[in-house]
Motif scaffolding. Structure first.
Motif, mmCIF file in Angstrom:
data_model
loop_
_atom_site.group_PDB
_atom_site.id
_atom_site.type_symbol
_atom_site.label_atom_id
_atom_site.label_comp_id
_atom_site.label_asym_id
_atom_site.label_seq_id
_atom_site.Cartn_x
_atom_site.Cartn_y
_atom_site.Cartn_z
ATOM 1 N N MET A 1 0.842 -1.187 0.000
ATOM 2 C CA MET A 1 0.000 0.000 0.000
ATOM 3 C C MET A 1 0.883 1.245 0.000
ATOM 4 O O MET A 1 1.113 1.848 1.038
ATOM 5 N N PRO A 2 1.399 1.582 -1.152
ATOM 6 C CA PRO A 2 2.369 2.672 -1.226
ATOM 7 C C PRO A 2 1.824 4.031 -0.805
ATOM 8 O O PRO A 2 2.558 4.856 -0.312
ATOM 9 N N ASN A 3 0.514 4.273 -0.996
ATOM 10 C CA ASN A 3 -0.045 5.576 -0.638
ATOM 11 C C ASN A 3 -0.790 5.554 0.688
ATOM 12 O O ASN A 3 -1.543 6.472 0.995
ATOM 13 N N ALA A 4 -0.611 4.496 1.461
ATOM 14 C CA ALA A 4 -1.287 4.398 2.756
ATOM 15 C C ALA A 4 -0.764 5.497 3.681
ATOM 16 O O ALA A 4 0.426 5.824 3.669
ATOM 17 N N PRO A 5 -1.655 6.088 4.471
ATOM 18 C CA PRO A 5 -1.187 7.113 5.412
ATOM 19 C C PRO A 5 -0.236 6.498 6.434
ATOM 20 O O PRO A 5 -0.395 5.333 6.821
ATOM 21 N N ARG A 6 0.744 7.259 6.833
ATOM 22 C CA ARG A 6 1.716 6.780 7.825
ATOM 23 C C ARG A 6 1.148 7.078 9.215
ATOM 24 O O ARG A 6 1.587 8.007 9.887
ATOM 25 N N VAL A 7 0.157 6.259 9.575
ATOM 26 C CA VAL A 7 -0.551 6.433 10.841
ATOM 27 C C VAL A 7 -0.542 5.104 11.588
ATOM 28 O O VAL A 7 -0.825 4.056 10.994
ATOM 29 N N VAL A 8 -0.217 5.175 12.876
ATOM 30 C CA VAL A 8 -0.324 4.030 13.773
ATOM 31 C C VAL A 8 -1.306 4.425 14.866
ATOM 32 O O VAL A 8 -1.105 5.430 15.559
ATOM 33 N N ILE A 9 -2.375 3.642 14.994
ATOM 34 C CA ILE A 9 -3.384 3.888 16.021
ATOM 35 C C ILE A 9 -3.207 2.834 17.102
ATOM 36 O O ILE A 9 -3.145 1.634 16.798
ATOM 37 N N LEU A 10 -3.115 3.288 18.325
ATOM 38 C CA LEU A 10 -2.863 2.390 19.450
ATOM 39 C C LEU A 10 -4.048 2.361 20.396
ATOM 40 O O LEU A 10 -4.623 3.405 20.715
ATOM 41 N N ASP A 11 -4.365 1.174 20.879
ATOM 42 C CA ASP A 11 -5.201 1.062 22.063
ATOM 43 C C ASP A 11 -4.321 1.540 23.224
ATOM 44 O O ASP A 11 -3.097 1.577 23.104
ATOM 45 N N ARG A 12 -4.906 1.917 24.337
ATOM 46 C CA ARG A 12 -4.114 2.417 25.466
ATOM 47 C C ARG A 12 -3.821 1.328 26.496
ATOM 48 O O ARG A 12 -2.693 0.851 26.597
ATOM 49 N N ASP A 13 -4.844 0.929 27.244
ATOM 50 C CA ASP A 13 -4.635 0.000 28.355
ATOM 51 C C ASP A 13 -4.243 -1.380 27.837
ATOM 52 O O ASP A 13 -4.954 -1.985 27.042
ATOM 53 N N GLY A 14 -3.091 -1.860 28.284
ATOM 54 C CA GLY A 14 -2.583 -3.151 27.847
ATOM 55 C C GLY A 14 -1.609 -3.058 26.690
ATOM 56 O O GLY A 14 -0.901 -4.013 26.403
ATOM 57 N N VAL A 15 -1.574 -1.902 26.011
ATOM 58 C CA VAL A 15 -0.638 -1.687 24.905
ATOM 59 C C VAL A 15 0.425 -0.673 25.318
ATOM 60 O O VAL A 15 1.623 -0.922 25.200
ATOM 61 N N ILE A 16 -0.020 0.472 25.826
ATOM 62 C CA ILE A 16 0.892 1.532 26.246
ATOM 63 C C ILE A 16 1.203 1.418 27.735
ATOM 64 O O ILE A 16 2.318 1.674 28.174
ATOM 65 N N ASN A 17 0.202 1.054 28.510
ATOM 66 C CA ASN A 17 0.344 0.973 29.964
ATOM 67 C C ASN A 17 -0.245 -0.334 30.485
ATOM 68 O O ASN A 17 -1.009 -1.002 29.784
#
Length: 184
Positions: A1-17
């Motif tokens: 997907m060459p034109n895909a936006p460079r976006v990463v969406i994260l869940d919070r609880d259990g992923v970040i903390n």
């Protein structure tokens, strides 16, 4: 997907903390994984927009209020900035599971909010990283690629093994960031 936006969406609880079945109800209970803060900063420095989509039904349940949630998110943004990164947007659902909202994952409302906030017509090809099937389902509804982390509820989600056919699986957010940054 060459034109895909460079976006990463994260869940919070259990992923970040660290997550808690008793809910994260205060800034003192919000304990980030140190490797996650650095992973977010590395992704940001590499040109990825990092956003967060988090269900926070503890607000509807009366366990904490939006001001308390804002303190947690302020600390998250401060830690990421101190590591040299930036969080592009934080979207949260304050509703309970029976409130009939359109934002609670697995519904895509939080991701729609993120797309609008980032000025994107589509999130197709972006990444959705979570520790539960509902996180990945919300991402897939918006055309995102899926990554499951084993932190939080991730090991349990992986053990069920349903709905993960299209997901890449990583030990934690840092391992996902390592892999993604190696793709370039």
């Amino acid at each position: 997907m060459p034109n895909a936006p460079r976006v990463v969406i994260l869940d919070r609880d259990g992923v970040i903390n660290h997550d808690s079945d008793a809910y994260i109800k205060s800034l003192e209970e919000w304990i980030p994984y140190p490797s996650s803060i650095e992973a977010i900063a590395r992704l940001s420095r590499a040109g990825w927009q990092v956003a967060i989509a988090t269900n926070q039904s503890g607000i509807a349940r009366g366990y904490y209020d939006e001001a308390t949630l804002a303190k947690m998110h302020g600390e998250l943004e401060r830690l990421v900035a101190a590591a040299g990164g930036e969080i592009a947007h934080i979207a949260y659902c304050p509703h309970g599971p029976d409130d009939g909202c359109t934002c609670r994952k697995p519904l895509p409302g939080l991701l729609e909010e993120i797309g609008t906030a980032l000025g994107l017509d589509s999130l197709e090809g972006s990444w959705m990283v979570g520790d539960s099937l509902r996180d990945l389902q919300a991402g897939e509804a918006m055309g995102c690629r899926s990554a499951l982390v084993r932190t939080g509820k991730g090991n349990h989600t992986e053990a069920k093994a349903t709905g993960l056919e299209n997901a890449k699986v990583f030990n934690d957010l840092a391992a996902f960031a390592d892999w993604l940054l190696d793709q370039a």
